[in-house]
Design an enzyme around this catalytic site. Structure first.
Site, PDB file in Angstrom:
ATOM      1  N   ASP A  83       0.835  -1.203   0.000  1.00  0.00           N
ATOM      2  CA  ASP A  83       0.000   0.000   0.000  1.00  0.00           C
ATOM      3  C   ASP A  83       0.871   1.255   0.000  1.00  0.00           C
ATOM      4  O   ASP A  83       1.592   1.509   0.958  1.00  0.00           O
ATOM      5  CB  ASP A  83      -0.896  -0.005   1.242  1.00  0.00           C
ATOM      6  CG  ASP A  83      -1.875   1.146   1.233  1.00  0.00           C
ATOM      7  OD1 ASP A  83      -2.972   0.974   0.687  1.00  0.00           O
ATOM      8  OD2 ASP A  83      -1.530   2.229   1.751  1.00  0.00           O
ATOM      9  N   LYS A 118      -2.837   5.941  -4.265  1.00  0.00           N
ATOM     10  CA  LYS A 118      -3.975   6.819  -3.951  1.00  0.00           C
ATOM     11  C   LYS A 118      -3.839   8.180  -4.625  1.00  0.00           C
ATOM     12  O   LYS A 118      -2.731   8.670  -4.816  1.00  0.00           O
ATOM     13  CB  LYS A 118      -4.082   7.023  -2.435  1.00  0.00           C
ATOM     14  CG  LYS A 118      -3.947   5.727  -1.638  1.00  0.00           C
ATOM     15  CD  LYS A 118      -4.213   5.909  -0.160  1.00  0.00           C
ATOM     16  CE  LYS A 118      -3.861   4.640   0.603  1.00  0.00           C
ATOM     17  NZ  LYS A 118      -2.408   4.504   0.886  1.00  0.00           N
ATOM     18  N   HIS A 142      -7.635   9.329  -1.843  1.00  0.00           N
ATOM     19  CA  HIS A 142      -6.971   9.321  -0.530  1.00  0.00           C
ATOM     20  C   HIS A 142      -7.842   9.914   0.592  1.00  0.00           C
ATOM     21  O   HIS A 142      -7.940   9.352   1.673  1.00  0.00           O
ATOM     22  CB  HIS A 142      -5.639  10.082  -0.635  1.00  0.00           C
ATOM     23  CG  HIS A 142      -4.616   9.646   0.356  1.00  0.00           C
ATOM     24  ND1 HIS A 142      -3.268   9.633   0.090  1.00  0.00           N
ATOM     25  CD2 HIS A 142      -4.737   9.192   1.617  1.00  0.00           C
ATOM     26  CE1 HIS A 142      -2.610   9.196   1.148  1.00  0.00           C
ATOM     27  NE2 HIS A 142      -3.485   8.923   2.095  1.00  0.00           N
TER      28      HIS A 142
END
Ligand code: A2P
Length: 275
Positions: A44, A74, A107
């Site tokens: 991530d 993101k 995000h």
């Protein structure tokens, strides 16, 4: 092999991933390389972390097949909007050095900016074009999720939220379950707070002969959430993935959830802004 969690769009996520917010002086490429060696297959990152380059270098250098690794990134606040979101994805693809983002998230919702629906429309197209595998959001409330569904008909595959025993988010997790949205947990270990010394966590660690960190990650797994613990230490990376050989009792899960006291950081998605 880490078990997987099915996504509403037909895809799947490894049940635990690696967070990559960089510590000062950290070599993210080395951190991700040791995580891949330890068995992590969900990494991530985010454009705003500045770690996409390090993640991409580690993935490129690894002998693990690209299709076996799920890379999440993101879209930051400064790229909210239809054209901007597409530019953000292109920027991330270049920084990562890959031809596909496996999971792309918004995000933060930034409701005052009021562009998350336009951002989402661009992501739906990016997915159709094959540049992005799955699309989701981060830090969205039920009201923001309702609006995406009402205005576009497309429900996010994932909502990545602040989630740890101090902030178990039962109501939002229930909403996710009802809408087929997978919950991902950021700061799953409470990011270095005193959480790992809390009595119910230490008691469960002793009972199952595991570490407090493993108890907390197992708690996430039993809630049905996908935690993204961050560690640059290879031993802790391995330990954090090794939570599938024991099970917390219902009473232990309840006692850990009873630590609830609210957000650790003052980041309420209705007001928090980050660009
Ligand atoms: P380190 O990188 O030295 O392992 P979070 O994932 O909630 O953001 O928390 C990350 C913090 O917790 C990092 O400071 C990390 O330090 C530490 N950490 C990660 N795994 C464990 C663990 N199993 N036990 C104790 N601390 C951990």
């Amino acid at each position: 092999m880490t078990p997987t969690v099915p996504l509403g769009d037909g895809g799947a996520l490894p049940a635990i991933g690696l967070g990559t917010v960089e510590a000062e002086g950290e070599d993210m490429s080395a951190t991700v390389t040791s995580a891949l060696d330890a068995g992590y297959r969900l990494i991530d990152t985010a454009l705003s972390y500045g770690t996409e380059g390090g993640v991409g270098r580690a993935v490129a250098a690894s002998s693990i097949a690209r299709e076996d690794i799920v890379i999440t990134t993101k879209i930051p606040g400064r790229f909210h909007g239809y054209d901007e979101a597409k530019e953000s994805a292109r920027t991330s693809l270049t920084a990562l050095g890959v031809d596909r983002i496996d999971l792309l998230l918004i995000h933060w919702p930034l409701p005052k900016v009021d562009k998350y629906v336009d951002t989402w429309r661009a992501m739906i197209e990016l997915q159709k074009d094959g540049l992005v595998g799955s699309i989701g959001v981060s830090n969205f409330t039920a009201a923001h999720l309702d609006r995406l569904e009402a205005e576009t008909g497309t429900v996010p595959a994932v909502n990545q939220i602040e989630l740890h025993p101090y902030f178990p988010q039962a109501e939002l997790r229930r909403y996710h379950a009802e809408h087929g949205i997978v919950t991902e947990s950021w700061s799953p270990l409470g990011r270095g707070s005193e959480l790992l010394h809390a009595a119910p966590i230490v008691a469960a660690a002793t009972a199952h002969d595991v570490s407090p960190g493993q108890v907390v990650l197992r708690w996430h797994v039993q809630l049905g959430a996908v935690p993204l613990p961050k560690s640059s230490n290879p031993d802790r990376q391995r330990q954090n993935l090794d939570v599938f050989g024991f099970e917390l009792t219902d009473a232990e899960v309840a006692a850990i959830s009873g630590l609830e006291r609210g957000r650790i950081w003052d980041q309420d998605p209705d007001t928090y802004e980050e660009f």
